[in-house]
Design an enzyme around this catalytic site. Structure first.
Site, PDB file in Angstrom:
ATOM      1  N   ASP A  66       0.784  -1.245   0.000  1.00 28.52           N
ATOM      2  CA  ASP A  66       0.000   0.000   0.000  1.00 28.52           C
ATOM      3  C   ASP A  66       0.809   1.285   0.000  1.00 28.52           C
ATOM      4  O   ASP A  66       0.301   2.342   0.366  1.00 28.52           O
ATOM      5  CB  ASP A  66      -0.904  -0.005   1.241  1.00 28.52           C
ATOM      6  CG  ASP A  66      -0.114  -0.122   2.542  1.00 28.52           C
ATOM      7  OD1 ASP A  66       1.120   0.005   2.507  1.00 28.52           O
ATOM      8  OD2 ASP A  66      -0.740  -0.338   3.593  1.00 28.52           O
ATOM      9  N   HIS A 103       5.209   5.361  13.474  1.00 27.89           N
ATOM     10  CA  HIS A 103       5.677   6.134  12.318  1.00 27.89           C
ATOM     11  C   HIS A 103       4.562   6.664  11.428  1.00 27.89           C
ATOM     12  O   HIS A 103       4.796   7.483  10.554  1.00 27.89           O
ATOM     13  CB  HIS A 103       6.609   5.281  11.451  1.00 27.89           C
ATOM     14  CG  HIS A 103       5.899   4.180  10.705  1.00 27.89           C
ATOM     15  ND1 HIS A 103       5.283   4.393   9.488  1.00 27.89           N
ATOM     16  CD2 HIS A 103       5.689   2.883  11.002  1.00 27.89           C
ATOM     17  CE1 HIS A 103       4.745   3.252   9.081  1.00 27.89           C
ATOM     18  NE2 HIS A 103       4.972   2.324   9.986  1.00 27.89           N
ATOM     19  N   ARG A 134       1.799   8.367   9.199  1.00 27.60           N
ATOM     20  CA  ARG A 134       1.557   9.785   8.876  1.00 27.60           C
ATOM     21  C   ARG A 134       0.434  10.390   9.698  1.00 27.60           C
ATOM     22  O   ARG A 134       0.528  11.511  10.172  1.00 27.60           O
ATOM     23  CB  ARG A 134       1.186   9.884   7.396  1.00 27.60           C
ATOM     24  CG  ARG A 134       2.320  10.320   6.537  1.00 27.60           C
ATOM     25  CD  ARG A 134       1.860  10.602   5.115  1.00 27.60           C
ATOM     26  NE  ARG A 134       2.867  11.397   4.437  1.00 27.60           N
ATOM     27  CZ  ARG A 134       4.042  10.960   4.058  1.00 27.60           C
ATOM     28  NH1 ARG A 134       4.391   9.707   4.289  1.00 27.60           N
ATOM     29  NH2 ARG A 134       4.903  11.754   3.456  1.00 27.60           N
ATOM     30  N   HIS A 148      12.023   5.263  13.718  1.00 27.99           N
ATOM     31  CA  HIS A 148      11.950   5.459  12.261  1.00 27.99           C
ATOM     32  C   HIS A 148      12.705   6.750  11.919  1.00 27.99           C
ATOM     33  O   HIS A 148      12.519   7.773  12.587  1.00 27.99           O
ATOM     34  CB  HIS A 148      10.468   5.574  11.886  1.00 27.99           C
ATOM     35  CG  HIS A 148      10.194   5.498  10.415  1.00 27.99           C
ATOM     36  ND1 HIS A 148      10.649   6.450   9.528  1.00 27.99           N
ATOM     37  CD2 HIS A 148       9.509   4.602   9.668  1.00 27.99           C
ATOM     38  CE1 HIS A 148      10.251   6.126   8.302  1.00 27.99           C
ATOM     39  NE2 HIS A 148       9.559   5.005   8.367  1.00 27.99           N
TER      40      HIS A 148
END
Ligand code: UD1
Ligand code: UDP
Length: 373
Positions: free
Chosen positions: A96, A209, A211, A242
């Site tokens: 994805d 991590h 968004r 990350h």
């Protein structure tokens, strides 16, 4: 000879594509070309090294603080050149990410069929996970072959109008990858991880991590973790951070130099999965870790409000903790203090496959390609 082109760009895609690439290497009828966009760099290279994969093409496009639009444009342009040169019979993409979406689009523009590995996961909310939910839907609309990890994923694809004859339930290749990694006598390259007292301390593995968690949500998560460590002297938190500045800068600011919270660089896949197998519990907003931890019998609290991976939640080893500081604190404390609750959640279950997904995908691909005019 039939030719496939596998395209991927980030750490999780590489991990989950690796078993398939290895399988295709053993297929005499297929020549598989590997193209990495390098949407990630160090994190991708760690996986390539671990699985001894040498890409035929490396678009090397990662830049610091890249935007989704930049990744899209540069990947699309770079892949056009590769597709013109290689003219593969099929393009294989995974999952994805923006690389996944643009590689499918680039293949579509050249009228090359696309095989989508890990197809059919849906949260039904286009902004969570963002942009991943939309990427999956767009790839689903383009792909001709849909390799769904679970029966539930197949049902989602049917609901999206995908023809049943093009959907194959294969299991998730992440279980194939995981089985290549975990061993009882593993020695970590990082001394801190060798020295931890896994029997007497409650080692919490943290990753974050996504968004949609940047900013306020990450602040809540980090504050909750700090509260937990302060209130429970038997806990140690390991956080492989990350490298995205949106995550790393905040983690450094809020958590660095906190007693018993260890911020470390990303671990290679072998070290990470062996840490997963030894830790007490997992706090994460990662997709892949929600799939790996259940088969190792590790309770997972998901730092999100919804998941496109409901199977392990239904099986009882994964719980949604959300992004509220007090709720994360409450659910984690419960697992630290309530042995019964902990035991209920730490039963090993594996709704994501038997470790033979890559083998199935390769066989279906071969049949499909040989049957084409
Ligand atoms: C990407 C994917 C996300 C996936 C995640 C897995 C998109 C838009 N996002 O998010 O779906 O879940 O990977 O980890 O496709 N960076 C480095 N070194 C690395 C990797 C990243 O320094 O090896 C830094 C760079 O500054 C880079 C930034 O992280 O610009 C963001 O990377 P990017 O791929 O855009 O987004 P992720 O948050 O990693
Ligand atoms: N992982 C790793 N090293 C780390 C953290 C995670 O190898 O330091 C692996 C983990 O085992 C899983 C994958 O990376 O297979 C998850 O990647 P990430 O959380 O970045 O992406 P997502 O799964 O959310 O797309």
């Amino acid at each position: 000879m039939l030719k496939t082109l596998t395209v991927f760009g980030t750490r999780p895609e590489a991990i989950k594509m690796a078993p398939l690439i290895k399988k295709l290497e053993t297929e005499p009828a297929i020549r598989n070309i590997v193209c990495v966009t390098a949407q990630h760099r160090e994190m991708l290279d760690m996986v390539l090294n671990q699985f001894c994969i040498k890409p035929n093409y490396d678009l090397d496009l990662m830049s610091n603080c890249q935007s989704i639009t930049e990744i899209t444009l540069r990947t699309l342009r770079g892949l056009q050149t590769v597709l013109h040169r290689e003219k593969p019979d099929a393009v294989l993409v995974h999952g994805d990410t923006t690389t996944t979406f643009t590689a499918s689009l680039a293949a579509f523009y050249e009228k090359i069929p696309v095989g989508h590995i890990e197809a059919g996961l849906r949260s039904w909310n286009i902004y969570s996970p963002y942009p991943e939910e939309m990427n999956r839907r767009l790839v689903g609309a383009i792909a001709g072959l849909h390799f769904a990890p679970t029966e539930g994923n197949k049902q989602n694809l049917l609901q999206c109008g995908i023809e049943e004859k093009n959907i194959f339930v294969t299991g998730n290749t992440v279980i194939d990858a995981l089985r290549m990694m975990v061993s009882n006598n593993f020695i970590f390259p990082n001394q801190l991880l060798n020295q931890l007292d896994y029997s007497n301390k409650k080692v919490i593995l943290l990753t974050a991590h996504r968004r949609e968690n940047w900013g306020e949500n990450l602040k809540n998560i980090f504050s909750a973790v700090k509260d937990i460590v302060l209130d429970h002297s038997d806990t140690e938190v390991i956080f492989p951070v990350h490298p995205n500045p949106a995550v790393k800068d905040l983690a450094d600011k809020l958590l660095e130099k906190t007693n018993r919270i260890h911020l470390i660089p990303p671990l290679d896949y072998k070290a990470f999965t062996n840490l997963l197998s030894r830790c007490y519990l997992v706090l994460t907003d990662s997709g892949g870790i929600q799939e790996e931890a259940p088969s190792l019998g590790k309770p997972v609290l998901v730092l999100r409000t919804e998941t496109e991976r409901p199977e392990a939640v239904e099986a009882g080893t994964v719980k949604m903790a959300g992004v509220n500081r007090h709720e994360i604190y409450r659910q984690t404390t419960e697992l630290i203090t309530d042995k019964k609750k902990y035991k209920q959640m730490s039963q090993a279950v594996n709704p994501y496959g038997d470790g033979r997904a890559a083998e199935r995908i390769a066989a279906i691909l071969k049949q499909y390609l040989e049957g084409r005019p």
